[in-house]
Design an enzyme around this catalytic site. Structure first.
Site, PDB file in Angstrom:
ATOM      1  N   SER A 180       0.840  -1.189   0.000  1.00 15.89           N
ATOM      2  CA  SER A 180       0.000   0.000   0.000  1.00 15.89           C
ATOM      3  C   SER A 180       0.886   1.255   0.000  1.00 15.89           C
ATOM      4  O   SER A 180       1.786   1.366  -0.817  1.00 15.89           O
ATOM      5  CB  SER A 180      -0.967  -0.025   1.183  1.00 15.89           C
ATOM      6  N   ASP A 388      -8.475  -5.097  -6.556  1.00 13.56           N
ATOM      7  CA  ASP A 388      -8.122  -3.916  -5.766  1.00 13.56           C
ATOM      8  C   ASP A 388      -8.509  -2.663  -6.546  1.00 13.56           C
ATOM      9  O   ASP A 388      -7.937  -2.374  -7.595  1.00 13.56           O
ATOM     10  CB  ASP A 388      -6.614  -3.924  -5.485  1.00 13.56           C
ATOM     11  N   HIS A 441      -6.835  -5.423  -1.753  1.00 14.85           N
ATOM     12  CA  HIS A 441      -5.861  -4.513  -1.155  1.00 14.85           C
ATOM     13  C   HIS A 441      -5.905  -4.737   0.360  1.00 14.85           C
ATOM     14  O   HIS A 441      -6.791  -4.203   1.049  1.00 14.85           O
ATOM     15  CB  HIS A 441      -6.260  -3.070  -1.478  1.00 14.85           C
TER      16      HIS A 441
END
Length: 464
Positions: A180, A388, A441
Protein backbone atom coordinates in the site's frame (compact mmCIF):
# COMPACT_ATOMS: atom_id res chain seq x y z
CA UNK A 1 46.52 -29.43 23.00
CA UNK A 2 43.79 -30.17 25.55
CA UNK A 3 43.61 -26.48 26.39
CA UNK A 4 43.24 -25.65 22.69
CA UNK A 5 40.45 -28.19 22.24
CA UNK A 6 38.72 -26.86 25.33
CA UNK A 7 38.91 -23.31 23.95
CA UNK A 8 37.53 -24.43 20.60
CA UNK A 9 34.61 -26.20 22.29
CA UNK A 10 33.89 -23.06 24.31
CA UNK A 11 33.87 -20.96 21.14
CA UNK A 12 31.53 -23.41 19.46
CA UNK A 13 29.11 -23.29 22.39
CA UNK A 14 29.30 -19.49 22.45
CA UNK A 15 28.61 -19.32 18.70
CA UNK A 16 25.59 -21.59 19.10
CA UNK A 17 24.25 -19.53 21.96
CA UNK A 18 24.72 -16.31 20.04
CA UNK A 19 22.71 -17.60 17.10
CA UNK A 20 19.99 -19.22 19.19
CA UNK A 21 19.40 -15.88 20.91
CA UNK A 22 20.10 -13.03 18.51
CA UNK A 23 18.87 -10.49 21.03
CA UNK A 24 18.69 -10.25 24.77
CA UNK A 25 16.69 -13.09 26.25
CA UNK A 26 14.43 -10.44 27.78
CA UNK A 27 13.25 -9.62 24.23
CA UNK A 28 12.08 -13.17 23.47
CA UNK A 29 8.33 -13.81 23.56
CA UNK A 30 7.50 -17.45 24.21
CA UNK A 31 3.75 -17.15 24.77
CA UNK A 32 1.09 -14.65 23.78
CA UNK A 33 -2.25 -14.00 25.49
CA UNK A 34 -4.99 -15.34 23.26
CA UNK A 35 -2.82 -18.05 21.70
CA UNK A 36 -3.19 -21.59 23.03
CA UNK A 37 0.13 -22.94 24.26
CA UNK A 38 3.71 -21.85 23.58
CA UNK A 39 4.48 -20.17 20.29
CA UNK A 40 5.64 -22.55 17.57
CA UNK A 41 8.02 -19.93 16.17
CA UNK A 42 10.78 -17.70 17.54
CA UNK A 43 9.48 -14.19 18.29
CA UNK A 44 11.41 -11.23 19.64
CA UNK A 45 10.15 -7.71 20.22
CA UNK A 46 11.87 -4.48 21.13
CA UNK A 47 12.79 -0.93 20.23
CA UNK A 48 15.59 0.62 18.21
CA UNK A 49 16.39 4.30 18.72
CA UNK A 50 17.04 6.36 15.61
CA UNK A 51 18.38 9.89 15.11
CA UNK A 52 21.44 11.03 17.02
CA UNK A 53 19.68 11.37 20.35
CA UNK A 54 17.59 8.19 19.90
CA UNK A 55 14.52 10.36 20.39
CA UNK A 56 12.47 8.27 17.96
CA UNK A 57 11.95 4.73 19.25
CA UNK A 58 10.72 2.36 16.54
CA UNK A 59 9.08 -0.83 17.79
CA UNK A 60 9.60 -4.16 16.03
CA UNK A 61 8.54 -7.80 15.97
CA UNK A 62 11.24 -10.18 14.72
CA UNK A 63 10.33 -13.72 13.68
CA UNK A 64 12.93 -16.26 12.64
CA UNK A 65 12.46 -18.45 9.61
CA UNK A 66 11.06 -21.91 10.26
CA UNK A 67 13.44 -23.40 7.72
CA UNK A 68 16.98 -22.13 8.16
CA UNK A 69 17.22 -18.78 9.95
CA UNK A 70 21.01 -18.71 9.62
CA UNK A 71 20.87 -18.65 5.82
CA UNK A 72 17.32 -17.70 4.80
CA UNK A 73 16.63 -14.14 3.62
CA UNK A 74 15.82 -11.35 6.06
CA UNK A 75 12.80 -9.25 5.07
CA UNK A 76 12.34 -5.84 6.72
CA UNK A 77 8.59 -5.21 6.39
CA UNK A 78 6.60 -1.97 6.81
CA UNK A 79 2.81 -1.63 6.60
CA UNK A 80 1.05 1.12 4.67
CA UNK A 81 -1.26 3.95 5.58
CA UNK A 82 1.00 5.71 6.31
CA UNK A 83 0.67 5.08 10.06
CA UNK A 84 -0.87 1.60 9.88
CA UNK A 85 0.69 -0.67 12.48
CA UNK A 86 2.86 -3.48 11.21
CA UNK A 87 0.72 -5.81 13.32
CA UNK A 88 -1.52 -5.59 10.25
CA UNK A 89 1.16 -7.31 8.16
CA UNK A 90 1.97 -9.80 10.90
CA UNK A 91 -1.53 -10.85 11.93
CA UNK A 92 -3.56 -10.31 8.74
CA UNK A 93 -1.13 -10.87 5.89
CA UNK A 94 2.26 -12.61 5.95
CA UNK A 95 2.98 -13.51 9.60
CA UNK A 96 2.55 -16.84 11.43
CA UNK A 97 -0.51 -15.73 13.43
CA UNK A 98 -4.03 -14.69 12.56
CA UNK A 99 -6.97 -13.57 14.63
CA UNK A 100 -9.69 -16.14 15.13
CA UNK A 101 -12.64 -14.20 13.72
CA UNK A 102 -15.61 -14.83 15.97
CA UNK A 103 -18.15 -12.72 17.79
CA UNK A 104 -16.61 -10.40 20.35
CA UNK A 105 -18.30 -10.69 23.76
CA UNK A 106 -15.83 -8.80 25.90
CA UNK A 107 -13.23 -11.54 26.25
CA UNK A 108 -9.69 -11.33 24.91
CA UNK A 109 -9.64 -12.07 21.16
CA UNK A 110 -7.86 -15.31 20.28
CA UNK A 111 -5.10 -16.09 17.81
CA UNK A 112 -4.51 -19.14 15.61
CA UNK A 113 -1.60 -20.33 13.48
CA UNK A 114 -1.37 -19.18 9.88
CA UNK A 115 -0.28 -22.05 7.60
CA UNK A 116 0.87 -19.78 4.75
CA UNK A 117 3.18 -17.48 6.69
CA UNK A 118 6.12 -16.10 4.74
CA UNK A 119 8.25 -16.91 7.80
CA UNK A 120 8.28 -20.52 6.62
CA UNK A 121 11.11 -19.56 4.26
CA UNK A 122 12.38 -16.19 5.53
CA UNK A 123 13.21 -14.21 8.64
CA UNK A 124 10.92 -11.19 8.91
CA UNK A 125 11.60 -7.99 10.81
CA UNK A 126 8.23 -6.25 11.17
CA UNK A 127 8.75 -2.52 11.87
CA UNK A 128 6.19 -0.07 13.27
CA UNK A 129 6.95 3.07 11.23
CA UNK A 130 6.69 6.07 10.93
CA UNK A 131 6.95 7.34 14.50
CA UNK A 132 3.65 7.10 16.44
CA UNK A 133 2.66 4.09 14.34
CA UNK A 134 1.58 1.10 16.41
CA UNK A 135 3.85 1.03 19.47
CA UNK A 136 6.57 3.33 18.10
CA UNK A 137 6.94 6.69 19.80
CA UNK A 138 9.02 9.83 20.29
CA UNK A 139 10.47 10.74 23.65
CA UNK A 140 10.13 14.46 23.06
CA UNK A 141 7.05 15.20 20.97
CA UNK A 142 3.63 13.87 20.08
CA UNK A 143 3.75 16.03 16.96
CA UNK A 144 7.11 14.95 15.56
CA UNK A 145 8.01 16.22 12.10
CA UNK A 146 7.50 13.40 9.63
CA UNK A 147 7.12 12.59 5.96
CA UNK A 148 8.20 10.26 3.18
CA UNK A 149 11.83 11.39 3.15
CA UNK A 150 12.36 11.64 6.91
CA UNK A 151 10.61 8.34 7.57
CA UNK A 152 12.62 6.54 4.89
CA UNK A 153 15.88 7.76 6.44
CA UNK A 154 14.75 6.73 9.93
CA UNK A 155 13.78 3.25 8.75
CA UNK A 156 17.08 2.75 6.92
CA UNK A 157 18.86 3.80 10.12
CA UNK A 158 16.72 1.38 12.09
CA UNK A 159 17.68 -1.53 9.82
CA UNK A 160 21.40 -0.77 10.08
CA UNK A 161 21.25 -0.42 13.87
CA UNK A 162 19.18 -3.58 14.27
CA UNK A 163 21.78 -5.51 12.28
CA UNK A 164 24.52 -4.03 14.47
CA UNK A 165 22.68 -5.43 17.49
CA UNK A 166 22.06 -8.72 15.67
CA UNK A 167 25.26 -9.23 13.66
CA UNK A 168 24.61 -12.91 12.96
CA UNK A 169 22.04 -11.81 10.36
CA UNK A 170 24.40 -9.44 8.54
CA UNK A 171 25.29 -12.07 5.97
CA UNK A 172 21.68 -13.06 5.26
CA UNK A 173 20.27 -11.79 1.96
CA UNK A 174 18.37 -8.61 2.86
CA UNK A 175 15.16 -7.40 1.22
CA UNK A 176 12.99 -4.39 2.04
CA UNK A 177 9.25 -5.02 1.77
CA UNK A 178 5.89 -3.39 2.31
CA UNK A 179 2.53 -2.74 0.76
CA UNK A 180 0.00 0.00 0.00
CA UNK A 181 1.45 3.41 0.94
CA UNK A 182 4.71 1.86 2.11
CA UNK A 183 5.12 0.58 -1.44
CA UNK A 184 5.93 4.21 -2.18
CA UNK A 185 8.75 4.48 0.35
CA UNK A 186 10.14 0.91 0.19
CA UNK A 187 12.26 1.77 -2.87
CA UNK A 188 13.39 4.97 -1.16
CA UNK A 189 14.58 3.01 1.89
CA UNK A 190 16.30 0.55 -0.43
CA UNK A 191 17.98 3.43 -2.25
CA UNK A 192 19.22 4.91 1.04
CA UNK A 193 20.87 1.59 1.91
CA UNK A 194 22.42 1.31 -1.54
CA UNK A 195 24.00 4.75 -1.07
CA UNK A 196 25.50 3.59 2.22
CA UNK A 197 26.91 0.50 0.54
CA UNK A 198 28.41 2.40 -2.37
CA UNK A 199 29.83 5.12 -0.13
CA UNK A 200 31.60 2.45 1.91
CA UNK A 201 29.67 3.09 5.13
CA UNK A 202 27.92 -0.30 5.01
CA UNK A 203 30.30 -2.53 3.05
CA UNK A 204 28.96 -5.75 4.54
CA UNK A 205 25.24 -5.07 4.08
CA UNK A 206 23.97 -7.98 1.97
CA UNK A 207 21.13 -6.08 0.28
CA UNK A 208 19.49 -7.97 -2.58
CA UNK A 209 16.34 -6.02 -3.48
CA UNK A 210 12.80 -5.14 -2.48
CA UNK A 211 9.16 -6.27 -2.52
CA UNK A 212 6.25 -3.87 -3.11
CA UNK A 213 2.69 -5.14 -2.77
CA UNK A 214 -0.34 -3.25 -4.07
CA UNK A 215 2.02 -0.28 -4.08
CA UNK A 216 1.32 3.39 -4.30
CA UNK A 217 3.93 4.81 -6.68
CA UNK A 218 2.42 8.22 -7.41
CA UNK A 219 -0.99 9.88 -7.47
CA UNK A 220 -1.34 8.69 -11.06
CA UNK A 221 -2.05 5.25 -9.58
CA UNK A 222 -5.16 6.68 -7.91
CA UNK A 223 -6.15 8.33 -11.18
CA UNK A 224 -6.75 4.85 -12.65
CA UNK A 225 -9.69 4.15 -10.34
CA UNK A 226 -12.14 5.34 -12.99
CA UNK A 227 -10.66 3.43 -15.94
CA UNK A 228 -10.61 0.35 -13.68
CA UNK A 229 -14.22 0.86 -12.58
CA UNK A 230 -15.24 1.31 -16.21
CA UNK A 231 -13.49 -1.91 -17.23
CA UNK A 232 -15.31 -3.76 -14.46
CA UNK A 233 -18.65 -2.47 -15.74
CA UNK A 234 -19.39 -0.14 -12.84
CA UNK A 235 -19.36 2.99 -15.01
CA UNK A 236 -21.29 3.03 -18.31
CA UNK A 237 -19.49 3.74 -21.58
CA UNK A 238 -21.23 7.05 -22.28
CA UNK A 239 -20.38 8.55 -18.87
CA UNK A 240 -16.79 7.33 -18.97
CA UNK A 241 -16.24 8.63 -22.50
CA UNK A 242 -17.66 12.01 -21.49
CA UNK A 243 -15.46 12.19 -18.37
CA UNK A 244 -12.39 11.11 -20.31
CA UNK A 245 -12.96 13.88 -22.83
CA UNK A 246 -13.88 16.60 -20.35
CA UNK A 247 -11.15 15.70 -17.83
CA UNK A 248 -8.55 14.71 -20.42
CA UNK A 249 -7.79 11.62 -18.41
CA UNK A 250 -7.06 13.59 -15.20
CA UNK A 251 -9.78 13.03 -12.60
CA UNK A 252 -8.10 13.83 -9.29
CA UNK A 253 -8.41 17.60 -9.55
CA UNK A 254 -11.23 18.43 -11.96
CA UNK A 255 -10.08 21.16 -14.35
CA UNK A 256 -13.55 22.49 -15.14
CA UNK A 257 -17.14 22.27 -13.95
CA UNK A 258 -18.12 19.72 -16.62
CA UNK A 259 -15.29 17.43 -15.56
CA UNK A 260 -16.28 17.85 -11.90
CA UNK A 261 -19.86 16.95 -12.78
CA UNK A 262 -18.82 13.70 -14.47
CA UNK A 263 -16.41 12.79 -11.68
CA UNK A 264 -19.19 13.30 -9.14
CA UNK A 265 -21.49 11.05 -11.17
CA UNK A 266 -18.83 8.34 -11.35
CA UNK A 267 -18.12 8.67 -7.62
CA UNK A 268 -21.80 8.17 -6.85
CA UNK A 269 -21.89 4.99 -8.92
CA UNK A 270 -18.95 3.35 -7.16
CA UNK A 271 -19.50 4.75 -3.66
CA UNK A 272 -21.28 1.57 -2.54
CA UNK A 273 -18.41 -0.71 -3.54
CA UNK A 274 -15.63 -1.76 -1.20
CA UNK A 275 -12.49 -0.41 -2.86
CA UNK A 276 -10.29 -2.83 -0.94
CA UNK A 277 -11.93 -5.76 -2.69
CA UNK A 278 -14.73 -5.09 -5.14
CA UNK A 279 -16.32 -8.51 -4.51
CA UNK A 280 -16.70 -8.09 -0.76
CA UNK A 281 -19.61 -6.39 0.92
CA UNK A 282 -19.16 -2.82 2.04
CA UNK A 283 -19.53 -2.64 5.79
CA UNK A 284 -20.55 0.18 8.06
CA UNK A 285 -17.01 1.29 8.82
CA UNK A 286 -16.02 1.20 5.16
CA UNK A 287 -18.14 4.23 4.29
CA UNK A 288 -15.34 5.94 2.38
CA UNK A 289 -16.67 9.07 0.73
CA UNK A 290 -15.30 9.22 -2.79
CA UNK A 291 -16.39 12.84 -3.11
CA UNK A 292 -13.87 13.85 -0.43
CA UNK A 293 -10.80 12.78 -2.34
CA UNK A 294 -10.57 15.62 -4.86
CA UNK A 295 -7.56 17.15 -3.07
CA UNK A 296 -5.08 14.36 -3.67
CA UNK A 297 -7.42 11.42 -2.92
CA UNK A 298 -5.75 11.05 0.46
CA UNK A 299 -8.30 8.66 1.90
CA UNK A 300 -7.80 6.13 -0.85
CA UNK A 301 -4.32 5.66 0.45
CA UNK A 302 -4.96 6.29 4.10
CA UNK A 303 -6.93 3.36 5.48
CA UNK A 304 -9.29 5.67 7.33
CA UNK A 305 -11.98 3.03 7.63
CA UNK A 306 -9.64 1.02 9.86
CA UNK A 307 -9.26 3.72 12.50
CA UNK A 308 -11.06 2.69 15.68
CA UNK A 309 -10.94 5.06 18.62
CA UNK A 310 -12.92 3.42 20.10
CA UNK A 311 -14.01 0.73 17.60
CA UNK A 312 -17.49 1.08 16.15
CA UNK A 313 -20.03 -1.04 17.98
CA UNK A 314 -22.19 -1.89 14.98
CA UNK A 315 -19.74 -4.08 13.05
CA UNK A 316 -21.01 -7.51 12.17
CA UNK A 317 -19.35 -10.84 11.52
CA UNK A 318 -18.73 -11.28 7.83
CA UNK A 319 -17.08 -7.87 7.55
CA UNK A 320 -13.35 -8.17 6.94
CA UNK A 321 -12.86 -5.20 9.23
CA UNK A 322 -14.36 -7.17 12.12
CA UNK A 323 -10.90 -8.69 12.53
CA UNK A 324 -9.39 -5.21 12.62
CA UNK A 325 -11.68 -4.42 15.53
CA UNK A 326 -10.48 -7.54 17.34
CA UNK A 327 -6.88 -6.42 16.90
CA UNK A 328 -7.76 -3.16 18.65
CA UNK A 329 -9.06 -4.99 21.72
CA UNK A 330 -6.13 -7.41 21.70
CA UNK A 331 -3.33 -4.83 21.37
CA UNK A 332 -4.84 -2.61 24.07
CA UNK A 333 -5.02 -5.43 26.60
CA UNK A 334 -2.53 -4.92 29.43
CA UNK A 335 -1.43 -8.57 29.57
CA UNK A 336 -0.74 -8.46 25.83
CA UNK A 337 1.36 -5.33 26.24
CA UNK A 338 3.35 -6.94 29.02
CA UNK A 339 3.96 -10.03 26.90
CA UNK A 340 5.15 -7.83 24.00
CA UNK A 341 7.45 -5.84 26.34
CA UNK A 342 5.75 -2.53 25.56
CA UNK A 343 7.25 0.31 27.59
CA UNK A 344 4.71 1.64 30.04
CA UNK A 345 3.48 5.18 29.50
CA UNK A 346 4.58 5.42 25.86
CA UNK A 347 1.40 4.56 23.93
CA UNK A 348 -1.85 5.31 25.71
CA UNK A 349 -4.04 3.78 23.01
CA UNK A 350 -2.92 1.47 20.22
CA UNK A 351 -4.73 2.35 16.99
CA UNK A 352 -4.40 0.18 13.93
CA UNK A 353 -4.04 3.13 11.52
CA UNK A 354 -3.15 6.18 13.56
CA UNK A 355 -3.49 9.01 11.05
CA UNK A 356 -1.19 11.96 11.77
CA UNK A 357 -2.04 15.36 10.24
CA UNK A 358 1.58 16.54 10.14
CA UNK A 359 2.82 13.76 7.81
CA UNK A 360 4.13 15.23 4.55
CA UNK A 361 3.91 13.24 1.32
CA UNK A 362 7.06 14.84 -0.04
CA UNK A 363 7.98 12.21 -2.64
CA UNK A 364 5.59 12.84 -5.56
CA UNK A 365 6.64 9.62 -7.28
CA UNK A 366 8.93 6.76 -6.31
CA UNK A 367 9.30 5.70 -9.95
CA UNK A 368 12.83 7.19 -10.33
CA UNK A 369 13.91 5.08 -7.34
CA UNK A 370 12.46 1.93 -8.90
CA UNK A 371 14.40 2.69 -12.06
CA UNK A 372 17.68 3.45 -10.34
CA UNK A 373 17.61 0.40 -8.05
CA UNK A 374 16.73 -2.15 -10.71
CA UNK A 375 19.19 -0.80 -13.27
CA UNK A 376 21.89 -1.35 -10.65
CA UNK A 377 21.03 -5.06 -10.67
CA UNK A 378 18.96 -5.35 -7.49
CA UNK A 379 15.92 -7.62 -7.57
CA UNK A 380 12.32 -6.37 -7.39
CA UNK A 381 8.98 -8.12 -6.94
CA UNK A 382 5.93 -5.93 -7.48
CA UNK A 383 2.47 -7.46 -7.12
CA UNK A 384 -1.14 -6.28 -7.27
CA UNK A 385 -4.57 -7.80 -6.73
CA UNK A 386 -6.96 -7.87 -9.66
CA UNK A 387 -9.87 -6.90 -7.36
CA UNK A 388 -8.12 -3.92 -5.77
CA UNK A 389 -9.88 -0.65 -6.66
CA UNK A 390 -8.00 1.38 -4.06
CA UNK A 391 -4.71 1.22 -5.97
CA UNK A 392 -5.68 -0.52 -9.22
CA UNK A 393 -3.19 -2.68 -11.05
CA UNK A 394 -3.71 -0.53 -14.16
CA UNK A 395 -1.66 2.29 -12.66
CA UNK A 396 1.01 -0.05 -11.32
CA UNK A 397 1.45 -1.75 -14.68
CA UNK A 398 1.51 1.60 -16.48
CA UNK A 399 4.27 2.81 -14.14
CA UNK A 400 6.32 -0.33 -14.76
CA UNK A 401 5.80 -0.04 -18.50
CA UNK A 402 7.11 3.54 -18.42
CA UNK A 403 10.48 2.22 -17.24
CA UNK A 404 10.93 0.87 -20.79
CA UNK A 405 12.61 -2.34 -19.66
CA UNK A 406 12.63 -5.18 -22.20
CA UNK A 407 10.21 -8.02 -21.43
CA UNK A 408 12.08 -11.23 -20.64
CA UNK A 409 9.18 -13.55 -19.79
CA UNK A 410 5.91 -12.58 -21.48
CA UNK A 411 2.51 -12.41 -19.77
CA UNK A 412 1.51 -15.86 -18.60
CA UNK A 413 -0.43 -17.53 -15.77
CA UNK A 414 1.22 -18.94 -12.67
CA UNK A 415 -0.49 -21.70 -10.72
CA UNK A 416 -1.04 -23.01 -7.22
CA UNK A 417 -2.49 -26.43 -6.42
CA UNK A 418 -3.27 -27.02 -10.08
CA UNK A 419 -5.24 -23.79 -10.49
CA UNK A 420 -4.40 -20.40 -11.96
CA UNK A 421 -3.26 -18.21 -9.06
CA UNK A 422 -2.53 -15.13 -11.13
CA UNK A 423 -0.53 -13.78 -14.02
CA UNK A 424 3.05 -12.62 -14.24
CA UNK A 425 5.54 -10.89 -16.48
CA UNK A 426 9.30 -10.54 -16.00
CA UNK A 427 11.43 -7.67 -17.23
CA UNK A 428 15.10 -7.01 -17.68
CA UNK A 429 16.98 -5.77 -14.61
CA UNK A 430 15.49 -8.46 -12.35
CA UNK A 431 12.01 -6.89 -12.17
CA UNK A 432 9.02 -9.22 -11.78
CA UNK A 433 5.36 -8.20 -11.75
CA UNK A 434 2.56 -10.48 -10.54
CA UNK A 435 -1.20 -9.98 -10.67
CA UNK A 436 -2.89 -12.10 -8.00
CA UNK A 437 -6.23 -13.56 -9.08
CA UNK A 438 -8.88 -12.69 -6.50
CA UNK A 439 -6.48 -10.43 -4.64
CA UNK A 440 -7.64 -7.15 -3.19
CA UNK A 441 -5.86 -4.51 -1.16
CA UNK A 442 -3.82 -6.12 0.37
CA UNK A 443 -3.38 -9.37 -1.59
CA UNK A 444 -1.80 -11.73 1.02
CA UNK A 445 -4.68 -10.94 3.36
CA UNK A 446 -7.24 -12.18 0.86
CA UNK A 447 -5.25 -14.78 -1.12
CA UNK A 448 -2.76 -16.22 1.38
CA UNK A 449 -2.05 -19.49 -0.45
CA UNK A 450 -1.49 -17.90 -3.83
CA UNK A 451 0.68 -15.11 -2.41
CA UNK A 452 2.78 -17.54 -0.40
CA UNK A 453 3.43 -19.59 -3.54
CA UNK A 454 4.38 -16.41 -5.40
CA UNK A 455 6.74 -15.24 -2.65
CA UNK A 456 8.36 -18.62 -1.98
CA UNK A 457 9.20 -19.12 -5.65
CA UNK A 458 10.51 -15.60 -6.15
CA UNK A 459 12.62 -15.49 -2.99
CA UNK A 460 14.11 -18.86 -4.02
CA UNK A 461 15.04 -17.51 -7.48
CA UNK A 462 12.51 -19.80 -9.20
CA UNK A 463 10.02 -18.77 -11.91
CA UNK A 464 6.60 -17.97 -10.50
Amino acid sequence: MELLLSSMRALLVLSTLLFSSSASSSNVVKTLPGFDGPLSFHLETGYIGVEEDNDVQLFYYFIKSDRNPKEDPLIAWISGGPYCSVLSGLAFEIGPLRFDIKEYKGELPTLVSHPYSWTKVSNILFIDAPVWTGFSYSKSSTNKEDGDIISSKRISTFIKRWLEENPIFKTNPLYIGGDSYSGKIVPVITHELIKDIEDGREKHLNLKGYIAGNPLISKEDINTIYPYAHRMGFIPDELYKSAKKRCRGQYLEPMNSQCAEDVKAMDNLISGIDARNILEKKCVDDNYNFQNHAAGRRSLVMDSHMIFSPPPSNLTLGCRSYGFMLSYYWANNETVREALHIKKGTIKEWIRCNKQPNYVSDIPSSLPFHFDITTRGYRALIYSGDHDMRIPHLGTQAAIKSLNFPVIDHWRPFTFDGQVAGFTRSYANNLTFALVKGGGHTSPEMCPEECYAMFERWISFNPL
